[in-house]
Enzyme design. Sequence first.
Site, mmCIF file in Angstrom:
data_model
loop_
_atom_site.group_PDB
_atom_site.id
_atom_site.type_symbol
_atom_site.label_atom_id
_atom_site.label_comp_id
_atom_site.label_asym_id
_atom_site.label_seq_id
_atom_site.Cartn_x
_atom_site.Cartn_y
_atom_site.Cartn_z
ATOM 1 N N ARG A 32 0.759 -1.246 -0.058
ATOM 2 C CA ARG A 32 -0.116 -0.171 -0.006
ATOM 3 C C ARG A 32 0.829 1.314 0.123
ATOM 4 O O ARG A 32 0.408 2.275 -0.694
ATOM 5 C CB ARG A 32 -0.932 -0.078 1.129
ATOM 6 C CG ARG A 32 -2.116 -1.045 0.764
ATOM 7 C CD ARG A 32 -2.909 -1.102 2.135
ATOM 8 N NE ARG A 32 -4.213 -2.176 1.658
ATOM 9 C CZ ARG A 32 -5.314 -2.440 2.228
ATOM 10 N NH1 ARG A 32 -5.343 -1.907 3.831
ATOM 11 N NH2 ARG A 32 -6.009 -3.197 1.703
ATOM 12 N N TYR A 59 -6.086 -0.669 -6.970
ATOM 13 C CA TYR A 59 -5.482 -1.882 -6.543
ATOM 14 C C TYR A 59 -4.878 -1.912 -5.254
ATOM 15 O O TYR A 59 -4.589 -0.828 -4.784
ATOM 16 C CB TYR A 59 -4.453 -2.554 -7.536
ATOM 17 C CG TYR A 59 -3.201 -2.139 -8.060
ATOM 18 C CD1 TYR A 59 -2.709 -0.673 -7.490
ATOM 19 C CD2 TYR A 59 -2.393 -2.483 -9.176
ATOM 20 C CE1 TYR A 59 -1.481 -0.232 -8.103
ATOM 21 C CE2 TYR A 59 -1.323 -1.986 -9.568
ATOM 22 C CZ TYR A 59 -0.676 -0.802 -8.982
ATOM 23 O OH TYR A 59 0.325 -0.390 -9.582
ATOM 24 N N GLU A 60 -4.497 -3.028 -4.444
ATOM 25 C CA GLU A 60 -4.045 -2.990 -3.296
ATOM 26 C C GLU A 60 -5.162 -2.379 -2.360
ATOM 27 O O GLU A 60 -4.792 -1.761 -1.133
ATOM 28 C CB GLU A 60 -2.781 -2.170 -2.966
ATOM 29 C CG GLU A 60 -1.585 -2.581 -3.845
ATOM 30 C CD GLU A 60 -1.111 -4.246 -3.644
ATOM 31 O OE1 GLU A 60 -1.630 -4.960 -2.817
ATOM 32 O OE2 GLU A 60 -0.672 -4.685 -4.790
ATOM 33 N N GLY A 61 -6.540 -2.843 -2.574
ATOM 34 C CA GLY A 61 -7.420 -1.863 -1.679
ATOM 35 C C GLY A 61 -7.689 -0.836 -2.471
ATOM 36 O O GLY A 61 -6.951 0.008 -2.264
#
Lengths: 572, 572
Positions: free
Chosen positions: B292, B422-424
């Site tokens: 993140r 992406y990545e949450g």
Amino acid sequence: MTYRPPIDEILFTLTRVASPPGSPPPVPVDELAAILEEAGRFCAERIAPLDRTSDLVGARWEDGRVTTPPGFREAYADWIAGGWNAVAQPEAFGGSGLPVSVGTAAMEMLTSSCMALSTLPVLSQGAADAIEAHASDELKALYLPKLVSGEWTGTMNLTEPQAGSDLGLLRTRAEPLGDGRYRITGSKIFITFGAHDLAENIIHLVLARLPDAPAGVKGISLFLVPQRFVAADGTLGAENDLRCAGIEHKLGIRGSPTCTMVFGDGGGAIGWLVGEENKGLACMFTMMNKARLATGLQGVAMAEKATQKAAAYALERRQGRAAGFDGAAPIAAHPDLAKTLARMKALTAAARSIAYAAAAAIDAGDAGDARASLLTPVVKAFCTDIGCEVASLGIQVHGGMGFVEETGAAQLLRDIRIAPIYEGTNAIQAIDLVMRKIPREGGSEVARLIAESRADVARAENRVGPSAAILAEALSALETATAHLLAPAIGEAAKLLAAQTYLRLFGLALGGALLSRGAAAAGDSRWAKEADWIRLARIYAEDIAAEAEGLAGQIVSTRRDPADYRALAGVG
Amino acid sequence: MTYRPPIDEILFTLTRVASPPGSPPPVPVDELAAILEEAGRFCAERIAPLDRTSDLVGARWEDGRVTTPPGFREAYADWIAGGWNAVAQPEAFGGSGLPVSVGTAAMEMLTSSCMALSTLPVLSQGAADAIEAHASDELKALYLPKLVSGEWTGTMNLTEPQAGSDLGLLRTRAEPLGDGRYRITGSKIFITFGAHDLAENIIHLVLARLPDAPAGVKGISLFLVPQRFVAADGTLGAENDLRCAGIEHKLGIRGSPTCTMVFGDGGGAIGWLVGEENKGLACMFTMMNKARLATGLQGVAMAEKATQKAAAYALERRQGRAAGFDGAAPIAAHPDLAKTLARMKALTAAARSIAYAAAAAIDAGDAGDARASLLTPVVKAFCTDIGCEVASLGIQVHGGMGFVEETGAAQLLRDIRIAPIYEGTNAIQAIDLVMRKIPREGGSEVARLIAESRADVARAENRVGPSAAILAEALSALETATAHLLAPAIGEAAKLLAAQTYLRLFGLALGGALLSRGAAAAGDSRWAKEADWIRLARIYAEDIAAEAEGLAGQIVSTRRDPADYRALAGVG
């Protein structure tokens, strides 16, 4: 997902939102509904299916010839045959003579269906408008009927490599031949549909400079330069000396050929003067004004499409738990996603309301002139910014799938991203608004608009509830900022620095007033659920118009030092 | 335009902005400068020239094999050979053991040079971190040295078609074979560099479900599944039963293969458990947290590149008149354009300051844990939003040329547009911030951060001038909004509706405080012109942080009705 023509939303906007309460509809409502149903069916069935291929294949250039994407020929032929190109064109030249508002509605649906293809009639109509307003009767008779029908298409040849926003720098030359004709020599870039395979003739309107013309924008004249010559009886003759030297590889609207045009490198293209010598800039603005409204409408159309697509996905895609659902819930049920979807709907409705209000002002004739002129830069810039924001939110709603091209959400952002740039960048629109439009007649038209908007908000207060106060405050913020920018003491640099912020504030405040107008009227119309428009107005107030006071604060701040900006931009 | 590694900006940020005044540099400054100069030279000379081809050619899939774009093999080999992959990796496994801050700086420059290629080391390092934190000593000894060096690469296999943000829905199965090995069966999508031709082995970390696992996220375990088996002596053996079934056609980072991975359709892929059974989610968060931060850093890197590109164009392109220039002026000299460029610089500097502050918190070890944890969602979401905004502004600065792909400005937006997803997604980051991060220990870490930030603004007041008041007000707005969201009375839906607005407010306020810290320190450092940082802080206050109060107003408003959103989203 297939595009659903938003007939109800458009009908409600046309009949209850675009004009003040009590105004008659642009045409009788049953007729209006019938026209829009038919236009919507045509666009959804014949045009929308071409959009993805249009993007994938794109327009292609080979040896000076441009091939449009598969299906464009047949679809455009049907567009003409159905009379759609001529909807809002003058009856004198074969048009249907319907109000601009009605043409706007048809164009919204065409644009949502395939923005790339829609750029062709937009530019053609701009060319037709300029010819109608400024050309000789002879040129009108020869060219307008086929431009109006769409059998021939038109272009606007303004930009040159060294002359974009600054048309004073343009170099294309026009030499009088003494017989009413001119020899045109030069190159133009970024010419939308400058060459294509959809019509048998292309009528170029070209800005050029006469031999003894004054420097700068006061020395520009406008010429009509047909791809093929037209005999007095209307038959087509030889090709003119002009060619497409290449097309751009673009981020979006890839089905729309963006051409480099070369005039006269085989001895001189032949053109005819439109309007007076050295008055080309004024003629060009006739083309530009409607093209600016049409560009703003692209923002509306693409916001609508992105919203439909995201809403459909969010109801289908299931992830996580949410109140009211067993098992995995549709992502639309998650408060954050619901808020995003509601924001997309509110922004789209506000943009549509503003764009159609401008069209209604044009339909009002002389009485609407000042309003149309004031709203044009707002429609162009505010609505295209909304188009980009909503398209980007649409990608976000799709999560990882939004980044995958097959989904189609990304194409919407790629396509609409041109709209804040062409037909005068949004910065130029803001400068037009602040430096030229609001000062007219001492700011009286803005004052009238604010007063009218206050009445709209007041009428909706009992429905919208306490959130209406935010909409009223946004109008006060607009009033304060306007007074600040009209004050004699304020310097030019400060106005220019405030321009884009002011335009956004203008759009935010006006959008809220028009949504209020809709909220107040919704119960009286068969096309809008009362509750939905009240919700739109409330959400718009809380989540969008709430920015307005901060923007006004930025505009009236006297702490800005222009030197800070210059230094950081490297020109200090 | 060629990418210029912003060594001075990074050095100043690392030594004067990322940590409170008086903190020692992460490594002695001369050593730091030498490392960054060398990393910058490598990235600019070896990596940046590959970026356009990476986009044009893209990664290609044929018969299960993925071919990366031309030049990636040689460049990645040199990246490894130079030791750059191991910069911030633990010495026990062959890393250089340098602070995370230093690795962050190298990664920023790699990302600016070619974001597509940079995704490979980002994911590899995430995998290495998870193995180091959770795997057995045997697995660590077998896999970590080559993952750290970069000779092998790693992946994170989380997403399945029906399980994206909601990992509880995942279906990939893991059957224990009784000898410490597991048979893995299932499909994963969106696996970055899941297959490629740059390394001789790929170490997949795969989330899967044991036969008797509880439902939902409490039944997920993490497995190490190598592409090729590794003997005890480290030699490579046979291929595992896993393959890449295809790659996505994406909006951007086209040189980065986004793979669909199929495990075990030839009888069962073999994997080893990492961490405890059914504790896979915790292990995954070790991967995710650094990923993140790395994603947030992508926002910084692309904002930097877009700003450089736009500034160079704006100094070269001449249109219109401006004070101080004869003839056509560089467009950077027009107040509106100068304001846009200054905004891009201020946003970039703020994003970099926040991202490096999070890296510094990690380097502070246990003492920085709470800070790093609090800042992670802010870095991920605020900095990637800035990346998108600045890249879009960069297109706008280029006018029509911005829409033409050859210019390269459009690629920057296409590439960075994945980062908010992406990545949450950024919505998930905001929910993490509001629901989990700020409530920790009664909100004490936010309170500490606000106090520290107030001191930063106060120290800079004599330099920044009256605009500093806006930065102080932004911190008060953040304090007010935080208190509102921490109050026991507020319901979950209201918090969720406020989350993204709160995260933006957090970023705005913190960015202003860190720019103040820079403005106060600029005169003491050889790497920053005092005047520039003062200007950045002032412009950030007037044009960016001025939003803060409006955002706080939106957060504390009690007029929102969640039912409005649900109804408009179609789930009411």
